[in-house]
Design a protein around this motif. Sequence first.
Motif, PDB file in Angstrom:
ATOM      1  N   UNK A 117      37.392  44.811  47.472  1.00 55.40           N
ATOM      2  CA  UNK A 117      36.001  44.396  47.268  1.00 55.40           C
ATOM      3  C   UNK A 117      35.110  45.187  48.220  1.00 55.40           C
ATOM      4  N   UNK A 118      34.545  46.256  47.716  1.00 52.12           N
ATOM      5  CA  UNK A 118      33.802  47.184  48.572  1.00 52.12           C
ATOM      6  C   UNK A 118      32.543  46.571  49.158  1.00 52.12           C
ATOM      7  N   UNK A 119      31.945  45.594  48.478  1.00 50.80           N
ATOM      8  CA  UNK A 119      30.677  45.046  48.965  1.00 50.80           C
ATOM      9  C   UNK A 119      30.837  44.176  50.196  1.00 50.80           C
ATOM     10  N   UNK A 120      32.054  43.700  50.469  1.00 54.82           N
ATOM     11  CA  UNK A 120      32.245  42.737  51.558  1.00 54.82           C
ATOM     12  C   UNK A 120      31.908  43.318  52.925  1.00 54.82           C
ATOM     13  N   UNK A 121      32.039  44.622  53.080  1.00 58.48           N
ATOM     14  CA  UNK A 121      31.769  45.249  54.371  1.00 58.48           C
ATOM     15  C   UNK A 121      30.416  45.943  54.412  1.00 58.48           C
ATOM     16  N   UNK A 122      29.636  45.824  53.361  1.00 60.98           N
ATOM     17  CA  UNK A 122      28.327  46.475  53.330  1.00 60.98           C
ATOM     18  C   UNK A 122      27.280  45.621  54.035  1.00 60.98           C
ATOM     19  N   UNK A 158      27.148  42.006  40.838  1.00 61.21           N
ATOM     20  CA  UNK A 158      28.451  42.372  41.399  1.00 61.21           C
ATOM     21  C   UNK A 158      28.610  41.814  42.816  1.00 61.21           C
ATOM     22  N   UNK A 159      27.512  41.702  43.539  1.00 63.82           N
ATOM     23  CA  UNK A 159      27.572  41.288  44.945  1.00 63.82           C
ATOM     24  C   UNK A 159      28.113  39.868  45.068  1.00 63.82           C
ATOM     25  N   UNK A 170      31.849  38.363  46.323  1.00 66.40           N
ATOM     26  CA  UNK A 170      31.883  37.366  47.380  1.00 66.40           C
ATOM     27  C   UNK A 170      32.614  36.111  46.915  1.00 66.40           C
ATOM     28  N   UNK A 171      32.401  35.731  45.662  1.00 65.54           N
ATOM     29  CA  UNK A 171      33.060  34.543  45.106  1.00 65.54           C
ATOM     30  C   UNK A 171      34.552  34.779  44.915  1.00 65.54           C
ATOM     31  N   UNK A 172      34.915  35.951  44.403  1.00 66.82           N
ATOM     32  CA  UNK A 172      36.334  36.251  44.224  1.00 66.82           C
ATOM     33  C   UNK A 172      37.053  36.296  45.563  1.00 66.82           C
ATOM     34  N   UNK A 195      30.167  28.819  42.597  1.00 62.39           N
ATOM     35  CA  UNK A 195      30.166  29.216  44.001  1.00 62.39           C
ATOM     36  C   UNK A 195      28.872  29.912  44.387  1.00 62.39           C
ATOM     37  N   UNK A 196      28.331  29.515  45.540  1.00 60.08           N
ATOM     38  CA  UNK A 196      27.114  30.067  46.122  1.00 60.08           C
ATOM     39  C   UNK A 196      25.881  29.813  45.259  1.00 60.08           C
TER      40      UNK A 196
END
Length: 662
Positions: A139-144, A219-220, A224-226, A543-544
Amino acid sequence: MKPAQRAQPCTKTASSMRIVQRTRHRAALAALASAAVAGCFFIAARALAAPNPNSVPVRNAATSSPKHIHLDRHVIGELPITELTEDQAILHALNTIGYGPTPGEVQHVKQIGLETWIDQQLNPESIDDSALDARLAKYSTLEMSSQQLLQQFPRPKQAAKQAGETVQDYKQQLAQQRRAAMESTPPSMSQSMPQSTDGADNGMSRADQMLARLQGPNRIVAELSMAKIERAVYSQRQLEAVMEDFWFNHFNVYAAKGLDRYFLTAYVRDTIRPNTMGKFQDLLTATAQSPAMLFYLDNWLSADPAAFAQRQQQIAERRARLRAIFPGFFPQMPQASQPGAENGSQAQASQAAARRKLRDLAVNENYGREVMELHTVGVTAGYTQQDVIEMAKCLTGWTIQTPRRDPGFLFRPAFHAEGPKTVMGHTIDAGGEQDGFAALEMLANDPHTARHISTELARHFVSDDPPPALVDRMTKEYEASGGDIRSVLRVMIYSPEFWSRKAYRAKVKTPFELVASTARALNANVDVALPLVQWTARMGEPLFLCQPPNGYSDKAETWVNSGALLNRLNFALAIATNHAPGTQVDLAALLGEDAASNPDAALDSALNIFLDGQVSSQTRKTLASRLQNPQFMQAKLDAQSDRVSDGLIAGLVLGSPEFQHR
């Protein structure tokens, strides 16, 4: 099937046959599931509606009174357990401190000792979770950063403007990118799941296709949910994962509010997760400074009009002095009546905008109210509307630096209401940004906050109506430790109330807890978690996406209704029969090779593996009666359905009242 494919039926004969087989298989499975659900639904509804199924007899303690229970101190250590057997105590800990046991975990905890396992969970930094980190790396967005997310996933209007296109053209381009992603993305490990029937899946599973379609800002939150699902299922730091969910609900932020979808990743990663076991004051301050919270509850717009007007006057006077000293260096802005101003339109517009800005400035009370009512002292603390206003004034100027470009925390002195403020009898006059810190520190250490937080923790972990004596001891520990969350949790876990029969299976699992615990119980391989995210939403907990600031409730009354219970049973049947795309279950490895041909053996194995054999006689009798249905004994329908019966049996056990409780 698409029109272009209908024109060439001969080339699709084999594929069509497979589609027909899958369709027949699914129809038969649906019929079996419907029959099974009809037989168990009302029993589950009655049992879940009851506040606590503690009267059920359990294996090894069906007729035991507390004095007949013999406990191995090597297993339980110094834990004050007197009313539960060892297996019950371990199952209780795994279901409350974590998201439920995986196969064989009860025995593992028994070997290392329950107290040892609990001590590890209270100190998550001591647990190696590198396997989870490797899993989440996809999940590339997790560290952005939020800034990177804004740049990489612009909103359609913004992206279209940047590209010099219309919004419609941009959306068409986005659709093309989705199709290209679906064509280029290789099949994942979930390729054994049912494939798409439209003939254009390029060998991709349904779950892969769902994931490939997620382009743009959606996608963000999806990633995050996955990641949240996978963290709950696979993390060795189970208590930390539980506390992350607890604190997010306590400090809820709604992802669908404007720019918050871009701020949420950093909020979870940098604000919630590092503070799950620390001091409550640190967590409170971190959330107050988070762009996600500032935006969600509008504190980033909170400003004192008088302070701003005074600041603007000071700026104007400074410019006038400089203009007198350096003539021509600070030219006078053209006024509407001055020659040379083109019809005065530019100056008029500028002045009108300034007046609107000044008129719109106000002390926003949203966060000031919620930080008291929900986050700290609680609604019964006796504060007044004036206290809310004064608290909001303390936090004026706490805002976001350029939300659409560089959304970091920023204090703007020009927006801050200077001077003393009185909040709940306490005078706050530290000056500037320090007013906010002082007010939050006061709230974090207020006795009402100690009781409010202790009550919420006890309600989450022990029962919907937590024992007053337990809350009293937790409150005292909060005050003595300066709001140390780990210390308060330890007092709770080392209390006799936590291990009482009344607390055993006293809580109904939320949809998120149910999804996580089911995947763990089945030892499932979750390759694409998006369908599980969707199941969580279908059962009532997207979620969220909780809009009210109080977050999702963890009380039974919220989740016990006819529609929700039916969805829970449907979910259990879907995942156990390998009809949750992206998730694979190997029942043969769990229940044994004889299970598919011997429903009685399958039922016994499922009850032992998923519930450690701890079920009521009524549940066992009801499930056994389902095995008399001839449909459970049918021959296999096709090559894909040779394990239908054991899958249904496992699903029914996972849908039982005992599994729905924690």
